[in-house]
Scaffold this motif. Structure first.
Motif, PDB file in Angstrom:
ATOM      1  N   UNK A   1       0.856  -1.185   0.000  1.00 11.12           N
ATOM      2  CA  UNK A   1       0.000   0.000   0.000  1.00 11.12           C
ATOM      3  C   UNK A   1       0.891   1.233   0.000  1.00 11.12           C
ATOM      4  N   UNK A   2       0.723   2.073  -0.998  1.00 14.38           N
ATOM      5  CA  UNK A   2       1.632   3.216  -1.186  1.00 14.38           C
ATOM      6  C   UNK A   2       1.008   4.489  -0.638  1.00 14.38           C
ATOM      7  N   UNK A   3       1.711   5.204   0.267  1.00 16.11           N
ATOM      8  CA  UNK A   3       1.197   6.498   0.732  1.00 16.11           C
ATOM      9  C   UNK A   3       1.258   7.527  -0.396  1.00 16.11           C
ATOM     10  N   UNK A   4       0.732   8.711  -0.132  1.00 14.32           N
ATOM     11  CA  UNK A   4       0.938   9.812  -1.076  1.00 14.32           C
ATOM     12  C   UNK A   4       2.430  10.150  -1.092  1.00 14.32           C
ATOM     13  N   UNK A   5       2.930  10.595  -2.249  1.00 12.85           N
ATOM     14  CA  UNK A   5       4.376  10.778  -2.414  1.00 12.85           C
ATOM     15  C   UNK A   5       4.689  12.149  -3.004  1.00 12.85           C
ATOM     16  N   UNK A   6       5.701  12.811  -2.403  1.00  9.64           N
ATOM     17  CA  UNK A   6       6.355  13.959  -3.031  1.00  9.64           C
ATOM     18  C   UNK A   6       7.821  13.585  -3.188  1.00  9.64           C
TER      19      UNK A   6
ATOM     20  N   UNK B   1       3.962   7.243 -11.478  1.00  6.49           N
ATOM     21  CA  UNK B   1       3.625   6.486 -10.266  1.00  6.49           C
ATOM     22  C   UNK B   1       2.725   7.311  -9.354  1.00  6.49           C
ATOM     23  N   UNK B   2       2.079   8.332  -9.934  1.00  6.13           N
ATOM     24  CA  UNK B   2       1.046   9.131  -9.249  1.00  6.13           C
ATOM     25  C   UNK B   2       1.589   9.976  -8.096  1.00  6.13           C
ATOM     26  N   UNK B   3       2.828  10.449  -8.204  1.00  4.04           N
ATOM     27  CA  UNK B   3       3.353  11.365  -7.191  1.00  4.04           C
ATOM     28  C   UNK B   3       2.549  12.665  -7.205  1.00  4.04           C
ATOM     29  N   UNK B   4       2.361  13.252  -6.019  1.00  5.49           N
ATOM     30  CA  UNK B   4       1.651  14.532  -5.942  1.00  5.49           C
ATOM     31  C   UNK B   4       2.492  15.659  -6.520  1.00  5.49           C
ATOM     32  N   UNK B   5       3.815  15.571  -6.351  1.00  2.00           N
ATOM     33  CA  UNK B   5       4.687  16.599  -6.917  1.00  2.00           C
ATOM     34  C   UNK B   5       6.124  16.100  -6.949  1.00  2.00           C
ATOM     35  N   UNK B   6       6.972  16.898  -7.615  1.00  2.00           N
ATOM     36  CA  UNK B   6       8.370  16.541  -7.851  1.00  2.00           C
ATOM     37  C   UNK B   6       9.206  17.794  -7.592  1.00  2.00           C
ATOM     38  N   UNK B   7       9.986  17.775  -6.524  1.00  2.15           N
ATOM     39  CA  UNK B   7      10.782  18.943  -6.140  1.00  2.15           C
ATOM     40  C   UNK B   7      12.263  18.690  -6.397  1.00  2.15           C
ATOM     41  N   UNK B   8      12.918  19.667  -6.989  1.00  3.77           N
ATOM     42  CA  UNK B   8      14.357  19.578  -7.227  1.00  3.77           C
ATOM     43  C   UNK B   8      15.087  20.338  -6.124  1.00  3.77           C
ATOM     44  N   UNK B   9      16.046  19.669  -5.497  1.00  2.00           N
ATOM     45  CA  UNK B   9      16.841  20.293  -4.431  1.00  2.00           C
ATOM     46  C   UNK B   9      17.907  21.202  -5.040  1.00  2.00           C
ATOM     47  N   UNK B  10      18.287  22.283  -4.342  1.00  2.00           N
ATOM     48  CA  UNK B  10      17.777  22.706  -3.033  1.00  2.00           C
ATOM     49  C   UNK B  10      16.349  23.253  -3.138  1.00  2.00           C
ATOM     50  N   UNK B  11      15.589  23.094  -2.057  1.00  2.00           N
ATOM     51  CA  UNK B  11      14.198  23.507  -2.051  1.00  2.00           C
ATOM     52  C   UNK B  11      14.075  25.023  -2.006  1.00  2.00           C
ATOM     53  N   UNK B  12      13.137  25.553  -2.777  1.00  2.00           N
ATOM     54  CA  UNK B  12      12.860  26.988  -2.758  1.00  2.00           C
ATOM     55  C   UNK B  12      11.521  27.213  -2.061  1.00  2.00           C
ATOM     56  N   UNK B  13      11.473  28.220  -1.197  1.00  2.00           N
ATOM     57  CA  UNK B  13      10.299  28.443  -0.364  1.00  2.00           C
ATOM     58  C   UNK B  13       9.034  28.608  -1.194  1.00  2.00           C
TER      59      UNK B  13
END
Length: 240
Positions: free
Chosen positions: A73-78, A93-105
């Protein structure tokens, strides 16, 4: 809105701290653990059953995608990663979002809006399990079926779709296995592995399999391999 349990999974300590700091402005997201590899993440997910995970892709040994492949069972994913070339695969794979590091506010704030909407939608879709004797409406292309749930013996994941097997028919619907599992009566339908749910009333034979797994044969002839984790769960659930 309630509290959403959250896991941070990244092999780099500084990267985990970066996500933790970014989440500090969102008190409704409770961080219940951190993991620096897939094996530890599997243990934490099994123990905590988080609502959402912030997941790195490149980690020693196994990747973030490997983790999702192994979960039942897969949780929601970022996804949080230093690489931008996996975005298409992430959304497959139904990720809610995709963030590239470093994170921007500013970018993180947009992500959290998506996350909140995604979790709210999930909560709204949750409902009491369907009655096992209820008939369900299925439309697959030009074909339409109105089938008693008791006749559905096997459900298989097909990416963003699920294939239902009943009578001598099979049909595709646009639902994930996770969504269907929430609507089905757990006393009858059992999640055998990451990609299959079986109607236990159709089990004909059960045999021991390698790595402590079980292999089940349905009365209609299909064979289903039960994952190690789900084999343990099945034995516990059906033992005196």
């Amino acid at each position: 809105m309630g509290t959403y349990t959250t896991l941070i999974i990244d092999d780099e300590r500084l990267a985990r701290e970066e996500v933790r700091r970014a989440l500090a402005g969102y008190p409704e997201f409770e961080i219940v653990g951190e993991a620096n590899n897939v094996d530890k993440a599997m243990e934490l997910i099994e123990a905590c059953q988080p609502d959402i995970i912030f997941l790195d892709i490149h980690m020693p040994g196994k990747s973030g995608f490997d983790l999702l492949e192994e979960l039942t069972t897969v949780p929601e994913v970022v996804f949080t990663t230093a690489y931008d070339q996996y975005a298409v695969q992430a959304f497959e794979v139904n990720a809610l979002d995709y963030l590239v590091k470093p994170l921007r506010e500013e970018r993180f704030a947009k992500t959290m809006e998506k996350v909140k909407l995604g979790l709210q939608k999930r909560d709204e879709e949750k409902e009491k399990p369907l009655d096992i004797h209820q008939k369900i409406f299925i439309k697959d292309g030009e074909k339409v079926f109105f089938v008693p749930l008791t006749e559905v013996r096997l459900i298989e994941s097909m990416e963003n779709y699920a294939r239902l097997y009943f009578r001598k028919e099979k049909a595709m619907i646009k639902r994930s296995l996770n969504q269907l599992e929430e609507k089905l009566d757990a006393a009858v339908f059992f999640r055998a592995n990451r990609s299959q749910i079986i109607n236990t009333e159709y089990i004909k034979e059960i045999h021991p399999y390698f790595n402590n797994k079980l292999q089940m044969t349905l009365i209609t002839g299909e064979t289903v391999e039960v994952s190690s984790r789900q084999s343990v769960k099945f034995k516990k659930r059906n033992s005196l």
